[in-house]
Design an enzyme around this catalytic site. Structure first.
Site, mmCIF file in Angstrom:
data_model
loop_
_atom_site.group_PDB
_atom_site.id
_atom_site.type_symbol
_atom_site.label_atom_id
_atom_site.label_comp_id
_atom_site.label_asym_id
_atom_site.label_seq_id
_atom_site.Cartn_x
_atom_site.Cartn_y
_atom_site.Cartn_z
ATOM 1 N N SER A 1 41.388 18.302 58.316
ATOM 2 C CA SER A 1 40.271 18.743 57.510
ATOM 3 C C SER A 1 39.156 17.707 57.338
ATOM 4 C CB SER A 1 40.772 19.136 56.118
ATOM 5 O OG SER A 1 41.286 18.001 55.438
ATOM 6 N N SER B 1 45.351 15.655 58.364
ATOM 7 C CA SER B 1 43.890 15.703 58.258
ATOM 8 C C SER B 1 43.156 14.398 58.484
ATOM 9 C CB SER B 1 43.486 16.239 56.895
ATOM 10 O OG SER B 1 43.539 17.631 56.928
ATOM 11 N N LYS C 1 34.679 11.286 52.078
ATOM 12 C CA LYS C 1 35.081 12.696 52.169
ATOM 13 C C LYS C 1 34.749 13.378 50.844
ATOM 14 C CE LYS C 1 39.024 15.638 53.495
ATOM 15 N NZ LYS C 1 40.433 15.713 53.886
HETATM 16 N N1 GLN Z 1 45.751 21.413 58.900
HETATM 17 C C1 GLN Z 1 46.688 21.336 57.823
HETATM 18 C C2 GLN Z 1 46.415 22.433 56.834
HETATM 19 O O1 GLN Z 1 45.603 23.223 57.102
HETATM 20 C C3 GLN Z 1 46.625 19.981 57.176
HETATM 21 C C4 GLN Z 1 45.420 19.795 56.341
HETATM 22 C C5 GLN Z 1 45.380 18.474 55.665
HETATM 23 O O2 GLN Z 1 46.071 17.529 56.065
HETATM 24 N N2 GLN Z 1 44.618 18.418 54.608
HETATM 25 O O3 GLN Z 1 47.012 22.511 55.807
#
Ligand code: GLN
Length: 494
Positions: free
Chosen positions: A158, A182, A78
């Site tokens: 994400s 995410s 990532k």
């Molecule tokens: N979808 C969530 C957010 O937008 C979690 C994102 C994540 O876990 N990095 O914050």
């Protein structure tokens, strides 16, 4: 020769040891697959030269008979993990061209164990999002399609690039980070397995920070065993991260296949949420049945503060993000837009460098941390967070793991859920509570929706008890026997 990109990590390690193929061949097969699937936009930066160099070194180790834990396994990283000398963008324009002078602990651990890096995987900008549509480097496309419908779908977010790459057989495994879901939500959307360990289990050193009290690195792969191998390498105490916990890392593979007889599996009643697709409720019930058939005992539990988790997350995460992202000022990293004076330069750099969702979070975070509102919002959210943690602690007196859906729907089309940010935020309704409590969670594919998309279930466990999560997930994996492939791959395998 077998289709090398379709092997599991475990199978590949066995093949490499038996000299059925070389690491260089395995890597070449993944590079070829990646080149043929560039339309999925899984990577921000491909690092094929690095991969080839690492492959040679790995082949040399195998020739000497000293293969390591993940020797020669091609993975996606990532693009939130700092990789020494290799561009690390966090999918933001503001970090374009940034080449970290040091290595994140997690990527360093994986390299120590012989993993081969194919590229830096796309993600939502600064990991803020649930659909990988906020990246400054374009959307990631899910390799799955609805039956009879060619509309491109989101991979979740994400960590969308990581999940899509593993699902599309472009990488055997991948790193992710999970702040509110995410890893688990994209794993569910892409029909693969993803584990977010306990907060403190994997070092955050060298991971671009979003919300420091929630961020946690973890792994994606195509089954529980491969996830166990990856996590084994990534986890461990790191003095460079003050929240890293010095707690022995067990051999996670030893939990796979252990009997779940007598294991108490909790079903939180508050997770029957309006708006959840009936297919997902059915899938949840079938997962419960699988556990029951394997000898587990199902218990009804209550997590009464679940209904506040999303709201408090959207106070705490933006608050921490507004503070963490203050460092991007045009002076030290990446983008700089000159201005008439220092303040003007800051403003122009940040205006040009951050995307819309990141700006929204910085604004909300700055507001909830401002003098007049700190107590009303931020401190209150922290108190509610404690209650959420207590809910889990109470529940784990009655059960050993919790079984829930991972997301309320299957993957949606690019452009959907964009009407207002809250609709998108609702996607994490099942994953955020465990993040708020810092507890481990895993998603695994269990079935398909009526239109042919993968659906996942989530297992949550006690702090630092990823082992029991693996054990329970493995029992479901065995019973569910999920073998479906993304439609975009089917023609190639036949
Ligand atoms: N979808 C969530 C957010 O937008 C979690 C994102 C994540 O876990 N990095 O914050």
């Amino acid at each position: 020769m077998t289709n090398l990109t379709h092997l599991t990590i475990k199978e590949a390690l066995t093949g490499l040891k038996k000299k059925d193929f070389t690491v260089s061949e395995l890597t070449a097969a993944h590079i070829k697959a990646t080149e043929a699937a560039r339309h999925l936009n899984c990577y921000i930066t491909e690092t094929f030269d690095v991969a080839r160099k690492q492959s040679k070194e790995s082949d040399a180790r195998y020739a000497k008979g000293d293969g390591r834990l993940l020797d020669g396994i091609p993975i996606a990283m990532k693009d939130l993990f700092c990789t020494e000398g290799i561009q690390t963008t966090a999918a933001s324009k503001i970090l374009k061209g940034f080449k970290p002078p040091y290595e994140s602990t997690v990527s360093g651990n994986l390299f120590r164990d012989g993993a081969v890096m194919l590229g830096k995987a796309n993600l939502d900008e600064f990991a803020m999002g649930s659909s990988n549509t906020t990246s400054a480097y374009g959307n990631v496309i899910n390799p799955w399609r609805r039956k009879g419908d060619d509309k491109p779908l989101v991979p979740g977010g994400s960590s969308g690039g990581s999940a899509a790459a593993v699902a599309a057989r472009l990488a055997m495994g991948a790193t992710g980070t999970d702040t509110g879901g995410s890893i688990r939500q994209p794993a569910a959307f892409c029909g693969i397995t993803g584990i977010k360990p306990t907060y403190g289990r994997c070092s955050r050193f060298g991971v671009v920070a979003f919300a420091s009290s929630l961020d946690q690195p973890g792994a994606f792969a195509r089954n529980t065993e491969d996830c166990a191998l990856l996590l084994q390498s990534m986890a461990g105490f790191d003095p460079k991260d003050s929240t890293s916990v010095n707690c022995p890392v067990p051999d996670y593979t030893q939990f796979l296949g252990q009997s779940v007889k007598g294991l108490k599996v909790g079903m939180p009643r508050e997770y029957r949420i309006d708006g959840t697709s009936p297919e997902i409720i059915k899938l949840w019930e079938s997962g419960v049945q699988m556990m029951r058939d394997a000898g587990a005992e199902i218990v009804d539990v209550s997590l009464p503060h679940t209904k506040y988790a999303l709201q408090t997350y959207y106070v705490i995460a933006p608050a921490e993000c507004s503070s963490n992202l203050a460092r991007y000022d045009g002076v030290r990293f990446g983008l700089r837009v000159e201005g008439e004076n220092l303040i003007d330069m800051y403003e122009k750099t940040r205006a040009a460098g951050f995307g819309k969702e990141v700006k929204r979070r910085i604004l909300i975070g700055t507001y909830v941390l401002s003098a007049g509102y700190y107590d009303a919002y931020y401190n209150k959210a922290r108190r509610v967070r404690k209650l959420i943690w207590q809910d889990f602690t109470e529940a784990y007196k009655k059960c050993d793991v919790l079984l829930t859906p991972t997301a309320p729907t299957a993957a949606f089309a690019i452009g959907d859920n964009m009407q207002d940010p809250v609709t998108m935020y609702l996607n994490d309704i099942f994953t955020i509570p465990a993040s708020m409590a810092g507890m481990p969670g895993m998603s695994l594919p269990v079935g398909l929706s009526s239109d042919g998309l993968p659906l996942g279930l989530q297992l949550l466990g006690r702090p630092f008890d990823e082992g029991t999560v693996f054990k329970a997930a493995h029992a479901i994996e065995k019973a569910a026997n999920f073998t479906a492939l993304p439609q975009t791959l089917l023609s190639k395998v036949a």
